[in-house]
Design a protein around this motif. Structure first.
Motif, short mmCIF file in Angstrom:
data_model
loop_
_atom_site.label_atom_id
_atom_site.label_comp_id
_atom_site.label_asym_id
_atom_site.label_seq_id
_atom_site.Cartn_x
_atom_site.Cartn_y
_atom_site.Cartn_z
N ASP A 184 0.84 -1.21 0.00
CA ASP A 184 0.00 0.00 0.00
C ASP A 184 0.87 1.25 0.00
OD1 ASP A 184 -2.38 -1.41 -0.03
OD2 ASP A 184 -2.55 -1.47 2.16
N GLU A 185 1.90 1.24 0.82
CA GLU A 185 2.81 2.39 0.88
C GLU A 185 3.55 2.58 -0.45
OE1 GLU A 185 1.96 0.95 4.94
OE2 GLU A 185 2.55 -0.01 3.07
N PHE A 186 3.83 1.47 -1.13
CA PHE A 186 4.49 1.53 -2.44
C PHE A 186 3.64 2.32 -3.43
CE2 PHE A 186 4.30 -0.73 -6.59
CZ PHE A 186 5.50 -0.26 -7.14
N PHE A 187 2.35 1.99 -3.49
CA PHE A 187 1.47 2.71 -4.41
C PHE A 187 1.25 4.15 -3.97
CE2 PHE A 187 -0.10 -1.63 -5.64
CZ PHE A 187 0.28 -1.55 -6.96
N ASP A 188 1.14 4.37 -2.66
CA ASP A 188 0.97 5.74 -2.17
C ASP A 188 2.16 6.61 -2.54
OD1 ASP A 188 -1.45 5.07 -1.06
OD2 ASP A 188 -0.65 4.77 0.98
N THR A 189 3.35 6.03 -2.44
CA THR A 189 4.57 6.77 -2.75
C THR A 189 4.63 7.15 -4.23
OG1 THR A 189 5.76 5.62 -0.99
CG2 THR A 189 7.09 6.72 -2.67
N LEU A 190 4.34 6.20 -5.09
CA LEU A 190 4.40 6.48 -6.52
C LEU A 190 3.26 7.39 -6.97
CD1 LEU A 190 5.52 3.07 -8.08
CD2 LEU A 190 6.80 5.20 -7.95
N PHE A 198 -3.00 6.04 -10.05
CA PHE A 198 -1.89 5.15 -10.39
C PHE A 198 -2.12 3.74 -9.87
CE2 PHE A 198 2.21 3.18 -9.30
CZ PHE A 198 2.78 3.12 -10.55
N LYS A 199 -2.58 3.61 -8.63
CA LYS A 199 -2.75 2.29 -8.04
C LYS A 199 -3.76 1.46 -8.84
CE LYS A 199 -3.98 -0.21 -3.81
NZ LYS A 199 -4.31 -0.11 -2.37
N ASP A 200 -4.92 2.03 -9.14
CA ASP A 200 -5.95 1.29 -9.88
C ASP A 200 -5.45 0.88 -11.25
OD1 ASP A 200 -7.70 1.50 -7.77
OD2 ASP A 200 -8.73 3.26 -8.56
N LYS A 201 -4.78 1.81 -11.93
CA LYS A 201 -4.25 1.49 -13.26
C LYS A 201 -3.16 0.44 -13.19
CE LYS A 201 -5.30 5.82 -15.67
NZ LYS A 201 -4.74 6.99 -16.41
N LEU A 203 -2.71 -1.96 -10.83
CA LEU A 203 -3.26 -3.28 -10.52
C LEU A 203 -3.96 -3.87 -11.73
CD1 LEU A 203 -4.63 -2.68 -6.91
CD2 LEU A 203 -2.62 -4.01 -7.59
N SER A 204 -4.64 -3.02 -12.50
CA SER A 204 -5.29 -3.48 -13.73
C SER A 204 -4.25 -3.97 -14.73
CB SER A 204 -6.12 -2.35 -14.35
OG SER A 204 -6.66 -2.74 -15.59
N ARG A 205 -3.15 -3.23 -14.85
CA ARG A 205 -2.07 -3.62 -15.77
C ARG A 205 -1.43 -4.93 -15.33
NH1 ARG A 205 2.48 0.53 -17.82
NH2 ARG A 205 0.80 0.93 -19.30
N ILE A 206 -1.20 -5.07 -14.03
CA ILE A 206 -0.59 -6.30 -13.51
C ILE A 206 -1.49 -7.50 -13.79
CG2 ILE A 206 -0.02 -7.52 -11.37
CD1 ILE A 206 1.02 -4.81 -10.30
N ASN A 207 -2.77 -7.38 -13.47
CA ASN A 207 -3.71 -8.49 -13.68
C ASN A 207 -3.82 -8.85 -15.16
OD1 ASN A 207 -4.31 -8.67 -10.95
ND2 ASN A 207 -6.02 -7.22 -11.08
N ASN A 208 -3.85 -7.83 -16.01
CA ASN A 208 -3.96 -8.07 -17.45
C ASN A 208 -2.72 -8.77 -17.98
OD1 ASN A 208 -3.42 -6.86 -20.44
ND2 ASN A 208 -5.61 -7.11 -20.09
N THR A 209 -1.56 -8.35 -17.52
CA THR A 209 -0.30 -8.96 -17.97
C THR A 209 -0.22 -10.42 -17.55
OG1 THR A 209 0.85 -6.83 -17.88
CG2 THR A 209 2.21 -8.81 -17.87
N LEU A 210 -0.59 -10.71 -16.32
CA LEU A 210 -0.54 -12.08 -15.83
C LEU A 210 -1.57 -12.97 -16.53
CD1 LEU A 210 -0.07 -11.41 -12.01
CD2 LEU A 210 1.67 -12.16 -13.66
N LYS A 211 -2.75 -12.43 -16.77
CA LYS A 211 -3.83 -13.20 -17.39
C LYS A 211 -3.51 -13.54 -18.83
CE LYS A 211 -8.85 -13.12 -18.18
NZ LYS A 211 -10.10 -12.34 -17.98
#
Length: 245
Positions: A184-190, A198-201, A203-211
C-alpha cells in the motif's frame, strides 16, 4: 453493410458490442471453434454461419482478430473469400503486415491503442484503403496514420515495446513491495508523482499482464524479430520473465 469477424475473443466480442447500427449486420462462423469461443459468440448479437467461406463471401469488411502467430496463416486461408476490406487488428510486427499485404489486394493495417474495452478505444489505420473505414468513427476513435501498410503496426509496436516492458518491471517491483509488507505504501509513494489513479491502473495492468502473459510473450517476440539488428536487452529480459508467469 456486413462486417465479418475471424476469431471471436475479447476484441471481436467487444467490437460487436460497440458497433451497433441498424445498417450494419455483424457476422461470423462457429466452424471449428472451441467451446469457449462458441459460448462467447452466443452471447453476442451476431449472425452465425456454418462456414467461414459462407460468412466472409458477402462481407464488406472482414476483421481478423486472432493470435498474432496465426495472422498470416488466417489471411492466406480466409482472405481469398473476402471481396471487401480485410482489416487486421492483431498485435503483429510491420514485417508480418507486409506478408499479409502481399497475399491480399484489399488489406488495411489496423492497431488498437490501449484497451479495447476502455471508455473510448482508439483505432489506428494505415493503407491506401484506410479512408473507407472512417465511418467507424461513429463507434470509436479512428485515426488514419498514412496510406502506407505497416505504419499503424509500427506505432503499436513502439508503444508495446515500452508498455509491456514497463508492466514486467511493475510486477517485479510490486512483488518486492509485498515481500516487505509495504504494497500500500508503495502505491501511495508512486502516486505522489504518477497521479491519484496510479494504483488502480497499475493493478489493472498487472492483472492483465498475468492473465494474458502467453499472448503478450508472442507480441514481444514479434518486437524482437522485427528489430533483430538492435540491442534490446530490456525487451529480452522482459520476455524471459513473461514466459515464467
Amino acid at each position: 453493410m456486413n462486417i465479418a469477424f475471424i476469431g471471436f475473443g475479447k476484441v471481436s466480442y467487444t467490437l460487436s458490442k460497440i458497433i451497433q447500427s441498424s445498417e450494419i449486420d455483424l457476422i461470423t462462423s462457429d466452424e471449428n471453434r472451441s467451446r469457449n469461443t462458441i459460448e462467447l459468440i452466443n452471447k453476442a448479437d451476431i449472425s452465425v454461419y456454418d462456414s467461414f467461406c459462407e460468412a466472409l463471401a458477402g462481407a464488406d469488411i472482414v476483421i481478423s482478430a486472432v493470435s498474432p502467430s496465426k495472422a498470416v496463416e488466417v489471411a492466406g486461408k480466409y482472405g481469398k473469400y473476402c471481396s471487401g476490406i480485410y482489416l487486421d487488428l492483431n498485435n503483429i510486427s510491420p514485417a508480418t503486415t507486409e506478408k499479409i499485404n502481399n497475399l491480399l489486394d484489399n488489406f488495411v493495417d489496423g492497431a488498437i491503442i490501449g484497451k479495447i474495452d476502455s471508455e473510448s478505444p482508439t483505432l489506428f489505420l494505415s493503407g491506401k484503403n484506410a479512408s473507407e473505414l472512417l465511418f467507424l468513427n461513429e463507434f470509436l476513435n479512428v485515426k488514419i496514420i498514412s496510406d502506407k501498410i505497416g505504419d499503424a503496426s509500427k506505432l503499436k509496436l513502439l508503444r508495446s515495446t515500452y508498455t509491456k516492458s514497463l508492466s514486467v518491471l511493475l510486477i517485479e517491483t510490486y512483488d518486492l513491495a509485498k515481500k516487505l509488507d509495504l504494497e500500500d505504501e508503495f502505491f501511495d509513494t508512486l502516486s505522489i508523482t504518477e497521479g491519484n489513479d496510479f494504483k488502480d491502473k497499475s493493478l489493472s495492468r498487472i492483472n492483465n499482464t498475468l492473465k494474458y502473459s502467453k499472448r503478450k510473450a508472442e507480441e514481444m517476440e514479434e518486437i524482437l524479430n522485427y528489430f533483430n539488428d538492435d540491442d534490446l536487452d530490456m525487451i529480452k529480459a522482459a520476455l524471459d520473465k513473461l514466459k515464467q508467469f
